[in-house]
Design a protein around this motif. Sequence first.
Motif, PDB file in Angstrom:
ATOM      1  N   LEU A  33       0.884  -1.162   0.000  1.00  0.00           N
ATOM      2  CA  LEU A  33       0.000   0.000   0.000  1.00  0.00           C
ATOM      3  C   LEU A  33       0.920   1.210   0.000  1.00  0.00           C
ATOM      4  O   LEU A  33       1.827   1.310   0.823  1.00  0.00           O
ATOM      5  CB  LEU A  33      -0.881  -0.027   1.261  1.00  0.00           C
ATOM      6  N   LYS A  34       0.708   2.130  -0.946  1.00  0.00           N
ATOM      7  CA  LYS A  34       1.636   3.264  -1.064  1.00  0.00           C
ATOM      8  C   LYS A  34       0.897   4.597  -1.094  1.00  0.00           C
ATOM      9  O   LYS A  34      -0.153   4.712  -1.724  1.00  0.00           O
ATOM     10  CB  LYS A  34       2.467   3.142  -2.354  1.00  0.00           C
ATOM     11  N   ALA A  35       1.499   5.590  -0.404  1.00  0.00           N
ATOM     12  CA  ALA A  35       0.973   6.954  -0.489  1.00  0.00           C
ATOM     13  C   ALA A  35       1.399   7.516  -1.838  1.00  0.00           C
ATOM     14  O   ALA A  35       2.522   7.301  -2.281  1.00  0.00           O
ATOM     15  CB  ALA A  35       1.545   7.794   0.643  1.00  0.00           C
TER      16      ALA A  35
ATOM     17  N   VAL B  37      -2.234   0.678  -4.585  1.00  0.00           N
ATOM     18  CA  VAL B  37      -1.524  -0.533  -4.176  1.00  0.00           C
ATOM     19  C   VAL B  37      -0.726  -1.079  -5.353  1.00  0.00           C
ATOM     20  O   VAL B  37      -1.070  -0.865  -6.515  1.00  0.00           O
ATOM     21  CB  VAL B  37      -2.435  -1.657  -3.619  1.00  0.00           C
ATOM     22  N   GLU B  38       0.314  -1.779  -4.988  1.00  0.00           N
ATOM     23  CA  GLU B  38       1.197  -2.340  -5.993  1.00  0.00           C
ATOM     24  C   GLU B  38       1.409  -3.812  -5.670  1.00  0.00           C
ATOM     25  O   GLU B  38       1.552  -4.170  -4.499  1.00  0.00           O
ATOM     26  CB  GLU B  38       2.532  -1.616  -5.865  1.00  0.00           C
ATOM     27  N   LYS B  39       1.455  -4.593  -6.691  1.00  0.00           N
ATOM     28  CA  LYS B  39       1.763  -6.009  -6.510  1.00  0.00           C
ATOM     29  C   LYS B  39       3.182  -6.132  -5.971  1.00  0.00           C
ATOM     30  O   LYS B  39       4.076  -5.383  -6.382  1.00  0.00           O
ATOM     31  CB  LYS B  39       1.652  -6.701  -7.863  1.00  0.00           C
ATOM     32  N   PHE B  40       3.397  -7.046  -5.040  1.00  0.00           N
ATOM     33  CA  PHE B  40       4.728  -7.249  -4.471  1.00  0.00           C
ATOM     34  C   PHE B  40       5.619  -7.919  -5.518  1.00  0.00           C
ATOM     35  O   PHE B  40       5.247  -8.922  -6.114  1.00  0.00           O
ATOM     36  CB  PHE B  40       4.631  -8.116  -3.210  1.00  0.00           C
ATOM     37  N   VAL B  41       6.787  -7.353  -5.729  1.00  0.00           N
ATOM     38  CA  VAL B  41       7.728  -7.924  -6.701  1.00  0.00           C
ATOM     39  C   VAL B  41       8.801  -8.724  -5.948  1.00  0.00           C
ATOM     40  O   VAL B  41       9.563  -8.142  -5.175  1.00  0.00           O
ATOM     41  CB  VAL B  41       8.429  -6.814  -7.531  1.00  0.00           C
ATOM     42  N   PRO B  42       8.843 -10.041  -6.121  1.00  0.00           N
ATOM     43  CA  PRO B  42       9.865 -10.832  -5.422  1.00  0.00           C
ATOM     44  C   PRO B  42      11.203 -10.681  -6.144  1.00  0.00           C
ATOM     45  O   PRO B  42      11.672 -11.591  -6.811  1.00  0.00           O
ATOM     46  CB  PRO B  42       9.327 -12.258  -5.531  1.00  0.00           C
TER      47      PRO B  42
ATOM     48  N   LYS C 168      17.278  -8.644  -7.313  1.00  0.00           N
ATOM     49  CA  LYS C 168      18.149  -7.508  -7.000  1.00  0.00           C
ATOM     50  C   LYS C 168      17.382  -6.227  -7.272  1.00  0.00           C
ATOM     51  O   LYS C 168      16.485  -6.194  -8.107  1.00  0.00           O
ATOM     52  CB  LYS C 168      19.362  -7.486  -7.942  1.00  0.00           C
ATOM     53  N   GLU C 169      17.805  -5.148  -6.588  1.00  0.00           N
ATOM     54  CA  GLU C 169      17.345  -3.822  -6.971  1.00  0.00           C
ATOM     55  C   GLU C 169      18.488  -3.178  -7.745  1.00  0.00           C
ATOM     56  O   GLU C 169      19.653  -3.286  -7.354  1.00  0.00           O
ATOM     57  CB  GLU C 169      16.985  -2.995  -5.749  1.00  0.00           C
ATOM     58  N   LEU C 170      18.121  -2.538  -8.830  1.00  0.00           N
ATOM     59  CA  LEU C 170      19.119  -1.885  -9.684  1.00  0.00           C
ATOM     60  C   LEU C 170      18.816  -0.395  -9.759  1.00  0.00           C
ATOM     61  O   LEU C 170      17.688   0.024  -9.489  1.00  0.00           O
ATOM     62  CB  LEU C 170      19.068  -2.467 -11.107  1.00  0.00           C
TER      63      LEU C 170
ATOM     64  N   ASN D  46      10.866   0.832 -10.939  1.00  0.00           N
ATOM     65  CA  ASN D  46      10.155   1.084  -9.686  1.00  0.00           C
ATOM     66  C   ASN D  46       9.844   2.561  -9.542  1.00  0.00           C
ATOM     67  O   ASN D  46       8.709   2.934  -9.286  1.00  0.00           O
ATOM     68  CB  ASN D  46      10.993   0.591  -8.494  1.00  0.00           C
ATOM     69  N   GLU D  47      10.833   3.401  -9.746  1.00  0.00           N
ATOM     70  CA  GLU D  47      10.623   4.809  -9.432  1.00  0.00           C
ATOM     71  C   GLU D  47      11.644   5.695 -10.134  1.00  0.00           C
ATOM     72  O   GLU D  47      12.784   5.297 -10.336  1.00  0.00           O
ATOM     73  CB  GLU D  47      10.788   4.990  -7.920  1.00  0.00           C
ATOM     74  N   ILE D  48      11.216   6.912 -10.463  1.00  0.00           N
ATOM     75  CA  ILE D  48      12.136   7.888 -11.066  1.00  0.00           C
ATOM     76  C   ILE D  48      12.364   8.998 -10.046  1.00  0.00           C
ATOM     77  O   ILE D  48      11.405   9.519  -9.471  1.00  0.00           O
ATOM     78  CB  ILE D  48      11.530   8.554 -12.326  1.00  0.00           C
TER      79      ILE D  48
HETATM   80  P1  AMP Z   1       9.673   3.103  -2.861  1.00  0.00           P
HETATM   81  O1  AMP Z   1       9.916   4.246  -1.914  1.00  0.00           O
HETATM   82  O2  AMP Z   1       8.246   2.978  -3.270  1.00  0.00           O
HETATM   83  O3  AMP Z   1      10.634   3.068  -4.007  1.00  0.00           O
HETATM   84  O4  AMP Z   1       9.995   1.786  -2.019  1.00  0.00           O
HETATM   85  C1  AMP Z   1      11.086   1.642  -1.168  1.00  0.00           C
HETATM   86  C2  AMP Z   1      11.590   0.212  -1.189  1.00  0.00           C
HETATM   87  O5  AMP Z   1      10.500  -0.686  -0.927  1.00  0.00           O
HETATM   88  C3  AMP Z   1      12.121  -0.244  -2.551  1.00  0.00           C
HETATM   89  O6  AMP Z   1      13.467   0.138  -2.697  1.00  0.00           O
HETATM   90  C4  AMP Z   1      11.923  -1.737  -2.451  1.00  0.00           C
HETATM   91  O7  AMP Z   1      12.941  -2.322  -1.657  1.00  0.00           O
HETATM   92  C5  AMP Z   1      10.621  -1.869  -1.704  1.00  0.00           C
HETATM   93  N1  AMP Z   1       9.470  -1.953  -2.662  1.00  0.00           N
HETATM   94  C6  AMP Z   1       8.788  -0.925  -3.214  1.00  0.00           C
HETATM   95  N2  AMP Z   1       7.842  -1.341  -4.050  1.00  0.00           N
HETATM   96  C7  AMP Z   1       7.908  -2.693  -4.059  1.00  0.00           C
HETATM   97  C8  AMP Z   1       7.180  -3.738  -4.730  1.00  0.00           C
HETATM   98  N3  AMP Z   1       6.173  -3.480  -5.550  1.00  0.00           N
HETATM   99  N4  AMP Z   1       7.557  -5.010  -4.460  1.00  0.00           N
HETATM  100  C9  AMP Z   1       8.557  -5.317  -3.614  1.00  0.00           C
HETATM  101  N5  AMP Z   1       9.271  -4.384  -2.940  1.00  0.00           N
HETATM  102  C10 AMP Z   1       8.958  -3.089  -3.155  1.00  0.00           C
END
Ligand code: AMP
Length: 389
Positions: free
Chosen positions: A141-143, A176-181, A184-186, A276-278
């Motif tokens: 769940l994200k703001a 809301v966002e689906k959890f991504v398993p 690695k994070e790049l 994920n994010e810019i």
């Molecule tokens: P954010 O501030 O939304 O980029 O999220 C912070 C951290 O939460 C990210 O660097 C990821 O480690 C984790 N995260 C965010 N979104 C997801 C997602 N959809 N699935 C899994 N992990 C996430």
Amino acid sequence: MKNRIGIVGGGQLARMLTIAAKQLGFVVTVLDPTPNAPAGQVADAQIVGDLNNETAMMQLATHSDFLTLEWELANPYLLGKIAQKGIPVNPSAKTLEIIKDKYEQKLFLQKAGIPVADFVEVKTKHDIEHAGEKFGYPLLLKAKIGAYDGRGNFLIKTKQDIAKGLEKLGSTNLYVEKFVPFEKELAIMVARNTNGEIVTYPVVETIHKNNILHITLAPAPIEKTLAKKAEMLARKTMQQLKGAGVFGIEMFLTRSASFHSDKSSERAGQAKVLINEIAPRVHNSGHYTIEPCITSQFEQHIRAITGLPLGKTTMLTKAAVMVNILGEHERKATVEGLEKALQLPGVSVHIYGKKETRKERKMGHITAIGDSLEQCLRSAKKARSYLSI
Ligand code: AMP
């Protein structure tokens, strides 16, 4: 000659931007509410004022031939007003408007055909339950607005957590966002100058702890084809955005086939890179660029917003590792262990000049350069263990 730069915000990003700008001979004024802020300590002048205060912003504009920011939540109306005076503002107010709302940002990426995790806007508890049925648990769940370093995210493991999530994040402006398993994070830093020229930095791996960036490994230890894929996505993203500057693009690398609803394009075990994010600014995952890269992300940003040619992004060492120095105490900041840390070969230490240390506050960072990621990681971690702030 136009040589005055104004920066909205005076934290560590503005500090490192100022140092790079001073090296190129620019005159820098920063705006920040805290007197003698990290960037104020190295700039030609600091205006002490609130970042959303119209008088303070207009005062900054009178000292600027070019305006930029380290804080993406700056008021687009005020930035637009400054741009109307003929002062180039980068990143542009338009780009900031798309990026500052994380939900709008995801829609924008999706429309551009850039892969992102499945997401949906939610207004009620029922909407979240519905998303849970569609995407499965866990869910994030994200703001939409005002979230950074994971603040503003809540992990919903089961249906029972929904009420808690709504309580924590408030019940408006959520998605809301689906959890991504992810495996690695790049991340990848990208720059575009006012002439539309685009350059990318090497793809890095980022390791987070409690949602805060902890370690960056450069280059990311991934296959070349995946690095190319990430770079291509970063370029494609930049082509969609307006304005100049350095941008940080965070990504997930996953090899799981089951998380994405678009199963037809997915074969089991196939690697996928999602955005994920810019971040419309220089970024923590690009701090490593100062030592090994021909042009650091900070110098690149200054070049980009002032219409100068972009510099080469190549790394001159085989590897670099950045470790953040996060505060461990609640007290006045005093640096200890610097002498011991600096005895380590290839290690550089950056301290941001914040007066107070607080738990998890970004107080500085360490970069180790060398011939292998393993060696750099060892040195950077060792240096971190010697330092206390
Ligand atoms: P954010 O501030 O939304 O980029 O999220 C912070 C951290 O939460 C990210 O660097 C990821 O480690 C984790 N995260 C965010 N979104 C997801 C997602 N959809 N699935 C899994 N992990 C996430």
